[in-house]
Design a protein around this motif. Sequence first.
Motif, PDB file in Angstrom:
ATOM      1  N   VAL A  44     -20.194   3.721  11.873  1.00 19.84           N
ATOM      2  CA  VAL A  44     -20.614   3.797  10.475  1.00 19.84           C
ATOM      3  C   VAL A  44     -19.659   2.977   9.628  1.00 19.84           C
ATOM      4  CG1 VAL A  44     -20.967   5.319   8.508  1.00 19.84           C
ATOM      5  CG2 VAL A  44     -21.630   6.073  10.786  1.00 19.84           C
TER       6      VAL A  44
ATOM      7  N   HIS B 272     -18.723   8.318  14.110  1.00 20.20           N
ATOM      8  CA  HIS B 272     -18.529   8.599  12.687  1.00 20.20           C
ATOM      9  C   HIS B 272     -17.497   9.699  12.497  1.00 20.20           C
ATOM     10  CE1 HIS B 272     -20.897  12.396  12.750  1.00 20.20           C
ATOM     11  NE2 HIS B 272     -21.441  11.814  13.784  1.00 20.20           N
TER      12      HIS B 272
ATOM     13  N   TYR C 256     -27.723   4.784   8.637  1.00 21.52           N
ATOM     14  CA  TYR C 256     -26.839   5.586   7.795  1.00 21.52           C
ATOM     15  C   TYR C 256     -27.269   5.456   6.341  1.00 21.52           C
ATOM     16  CZ  TYR C 256     -22.608   7.510   5.710  1.00 21.52           C
ATOM     17  OH  TYR C 256     -21.729   8.284   5.002  1.00 21.52           O
TER      18      TYR C 256
END
Length: 208
Positions: free
Chosen positions: A197, A9, A44
């Motif tokens: 992500v 991420h 997430y």
Amino acid sequence: MTAGAGLLHIEAPPEQLVMSGGLFHGVQLWVNLPARDKMMAPRYQDIRGGSVQLLTSPDGGALLRVIAGELDGHEGPGITHTPITMIHATLAPGAEVTLPWREDFNGLAYVLAGRGSVGVERRPVRLGQTAVFGAGSSLTVRADEKQDAHTPDLEVVLLGGRPIREPMVHYGPFVMNTQDELQQAFEDFQKGRLGSVPAVHGMTGDGI
């Protein structure tokens, strides 16, 4: 975000916000997972400003944004596998607030802006400082009567959680329980085994 078995991420503010200028705060909080859950599936959450729980003190001097966990029966949208409470509080000059706090949680205050004091002893705190609270069932924060010209209010992050009390080793972005697990995490990263992500779409310049 729950990293779990591994997640790639990059945290960055929206481009429109960067281009328009102005002051914004970036806070990265790492919440550890107990050993039994270290390799759980990554997760997430996209939490916008309009979804947090908004509360005020009885006199209106403090605005409380419950981001994660629970405060006096009010729950925030953030879900963490390890129980925590995270609040962004804004206190007007001279305002004071005492919040109920779980006795099995630790507690701390990080000052984003302004100056004030914490605890019944009124220990002074200011921009960039962190105060760690002792055992008890409440947290008290007070804003100084006079703030800096460019900082009208005291901005503070209040947070705490249930201590895990397990061995911990870390290096770079990896946090594990043993050196062998740490080595395995590096190997997983090098071999491309970590997830990623997805991009967040639709965010406006206001971050909502």
